[in-house]
Design a protein around this motif. Structure first.
Motif, mmCIF file in Angstrom:
data_model
loop_
_atom_site.group_PDB
_atom_site.id
_atom_site.type_symbol
_atom_site.label_atom_id
_atom_site.label_comp_id
_atom_site.label_asym_id
_atom_site.label_seq_id
_atom_site.Cartn_x
_atom_site.Cartn_y
_atom_site.Cartn_z
ATOM 1 N N TYR A 1 3.688 -44.533 -7.613
ATOM 2 C CA TYR A 1 4.553 -44.185 -7.139
ATOM 3 C C TYR A 1 4.888 -42.643 -7.090
ATOM 4 O O TYR A 1 5.985 -41.799 -6.524
ATOM 5 N N TRP B 1 4.484 -51.343 -8.991
ATOM 6 C CA TRP B 1 5.532 -51.562 -9.769
ATOM 7 C C TRP B 1 5.689 -52.586 -10.113
ATOM 8 O O TRP B 1 6.648 -52.947 -11.358
ATOM 9 N N THR C 1 13.160 -46.756 -11.254
ATOM 10 C CA THR C 1 12.668 -46.579 -13.032
ATOM 11 C C THR C 1 13.549 -46.866 -13.547
ATOM 12 O O THR C 1 14.195 -47.637 -14.232
ATOM 13 N N VAL D 1 3.165 -47.108 -13.035
ATOM 14 C CA VAL D 1 3.683 -47.223 -11.775
ATOM 15 C C VAL D 1 3.996 -46.265 -11.251
ATOM 16 O O VAL D 1 3.939 -45.378 -10.163
#
Length: 535
Positions: A454, A268, A172, A450
């Motif tokens: 993650y 994601w 990210t 996300v």
């Protein structure tokens, strides 16, 4: 390096270990973030690169899809990179391997910035673009498994989720960095100059990032768990065979892929990349506005990667991940409908008061060619104008388009334009009508999903596999799950949306994958937070 029995060791020893751990996390995370930047800057510029590197005969939608397909070419090579570099990492070491992957990524990314366009070189331009994109994918295939393994093998028991949460931030951060640099260049140069040549700058900047990353990583030491196993002579000579030729380990690989990584990967890409594409292509939001809103949401949510990694050390990896798969499946459509409501209310009003139908039996799905029939050309016109529509069957030849109470026969572009204008479909999202705080809030929720998916993922993957084949075993399911299931989401969701005319139809692709991971993970994936990574 040993982290157990901390209370029994001198405080200086503990301080040194904490300092070393910070150095490991910083060096690994920063280098990985720069590699993700290199990989994602291509996707960030997909809407611009498509028309530059592909023939105008494809049309705007076809060129955009071709650009996304080229982005996908890098995804195809990621699992092969995981095999090549995973084997190297399990034999030669973690540090050496991800130094090599970084060099390959830096060279191939800078190369994209030096390529001629289709107008300058013809068919050679997209060929070279695909080759460099494949090299990027090959490099990234060896990066993640090495970084995640390296950090986790340094971390203390009960702290692996927190430590690897920093690695999970990297993708990210890389995406965020690509947004900031692209937006800064576009703002400084203006739209025309940026499209003409300024798009090269974000790729060429990677040369500097590459130099910084290589220097930082060169200061790191090899994984203590790997060195201990090497000293004991327990390293495998055939990590690929032991990882994927051994059914007991292969079962775990498949569980990791379908029960965790596929769902996390799809979340994601949906929450970050697809949300950005949706704002620009479906809602006709200005380039700069969309980038700024997404960047704000990313900046607000990114720390939660580490928070959810830490939380997974407390309550477990599996609970958090299964919960977010369920959330995504249930709420994706309402959230994206909310983005339309707050991001382009004029479009929402037009859809409600003047729905559009295209009646014909002559529309085909053309993934890599321009529109051929009148029906396909009408749909191309509507997609380019961001006018949602429904395709219905028609008895007889030709195409009939109904926009509100107006009917347009055949390929009558002037008639279509007049009908769309009469129905008050907006040419773009008006800045004065965008409820920016609410759009940012919805984007923040998507990025929070996300983080939930993650944040615990790297620790879970590391804990699932034994040290001697960990690099190889982690890399393959990760890059198939995030690369194939997640990365191709951009292409397939866009193809579904443009083919059906329904701007929300593409969301059913990530919803199905999220449900698949929820079912597999809930019933068969083990909880790993207390597993021993030195085994």
């Amino acid at each position: 390096m040993e982290y157990l029995d901390a209370a029994a060791r001198p405080s200086g020893s503990i301080d040194n270990e904490a300092k070393e751990m910070r150095k490991v996390i910083f060096g690994s995370s920063l280098g990985t973030a720069f590699e993700w930047y290199d990989f994602f800057v291509f996707g960030t510029l997909a809407a611009i690169l498509g028309p530059l590197f592909f023939s105008k005969e494809l049309g705007e939608t076809g060129a955009f899809l071709a650009g996304l397909a080229t982005y996908g070419a890098g995804l195809v090579l990621r699992p092969f990179g995981s095999l090549l570099f995973g084997k190297m990492g399990d034999i030669a070491g973690r540090k050496t391997t991800f130094m090599i992957t970084m060099a390959l990524m830096g060279v191939s990314t800078a190369g994209v910035g030096l390529l001629p366009t289709y107008e300058q070189a013809g068919i050679i331009a997209p060929i070279l673009l695909v080759i460099l994109r494949c090299l990027q994918g090959l490099a990234l295939g060896g990066e993640y498994g090495g970084a995640a393994t390296y950090v986790a093998e340094h971390a203390a028991p009960g702290r692996r989720g927190y430590a690897t949460g920093w690695i999970q931030i990297c993708a990210t951060v890389g995406f965020f960095l690509s947004l900031v640099i692209v937006l800064s260049c576009q703002t400084a140069l203006g739209p025309e100059q940026f499209k003409a040549w300024g798009w090269r700058i974000p790729f060429l900047i990677s040369v500097g990032l590459f130099g910084v990353s290589m220097y930082i990583r060169s200061q790191l030491n090899e994984s203590p768990v790997f060195m201990k196993m090497k000293a004991a002579g327990h390293l495998t000579k055939s990590p690929i065979k032991d990882s994927f030729g051994n059914w007991e380990n292969m079962k775990v690989v498949l569980l990791a892929l379908f029960g965790a990584v596929a769902g996390s990967g799809i979340i994601w890409y949906t929450g970050q990349f697809y949300a950005l594409i949706f704002l620009q292509k479906s809602l006709k939001m200005e380039f700069g506005t969309a980038y700024i809103l997404v960047s704000i949401a990313l900046a607000m949510a990114t720390p939660f990667f580490v928070i959810f990694g830490w939380l997974s050390d407390v309550i477990g990896r599996k609970k958090i991940m299964m919960f977010v798969f369920l959330l995504a499946a249930v709420t994706y459509v309402p959230i994206f409908q909310g983005l339309t409501h707050y991001g382009n209310p004029a479009l929402e009003r037009a859809i409600a008061t003047s729905p559009v139908t295209v009646a014909s039996n002559e529309c085909s799905i053309r993934a890599f060619s321009g529109p051929q029939t009148d029906c396909e050309k009408v749909k191309e016109f509507l997609n380019t104008a961001s006018v949602p529509h429904t395709l219905v069957a028609k008895s007889g030849p030709g195409v009939t388009t109904k926009i509100g109470n107006k009917v347009v026969e055949g390929l009558d572009v002037a008639g279509l334009k007049a009908a769309i204008k009469s129905a008050q479909y907006p040419e773009k999202a008006l800045d004065s009508e965008i409820n920016k705080p609410m759009v940012v809030l919805l984007l923040f929720i998507l990025v929070m999903y996300v983080c939930m998916g993650y944040g615990p993922l790297a620790a879970l993957l590391v804990e699932l596999f034994p040290t001697r084949i960990r690099y190889s075993s982690i890399s393959m399911p990760y890059h198939i799950g995030t690369g194939y299931f997640g990365g191709f989401m951009l292409y397939f969701a866009t193809l579904i949306t443009t083919s059906t005319g329904d701007i929300y139809a593409g969301l059913y692709y990530p919803i199905v994958i999220a449900v698949l991971s929820l079912i597999v993970g809930l019933f068969w994936l083990p909880e790993t937070k207390d597993f021993d990574v030195s085994r």
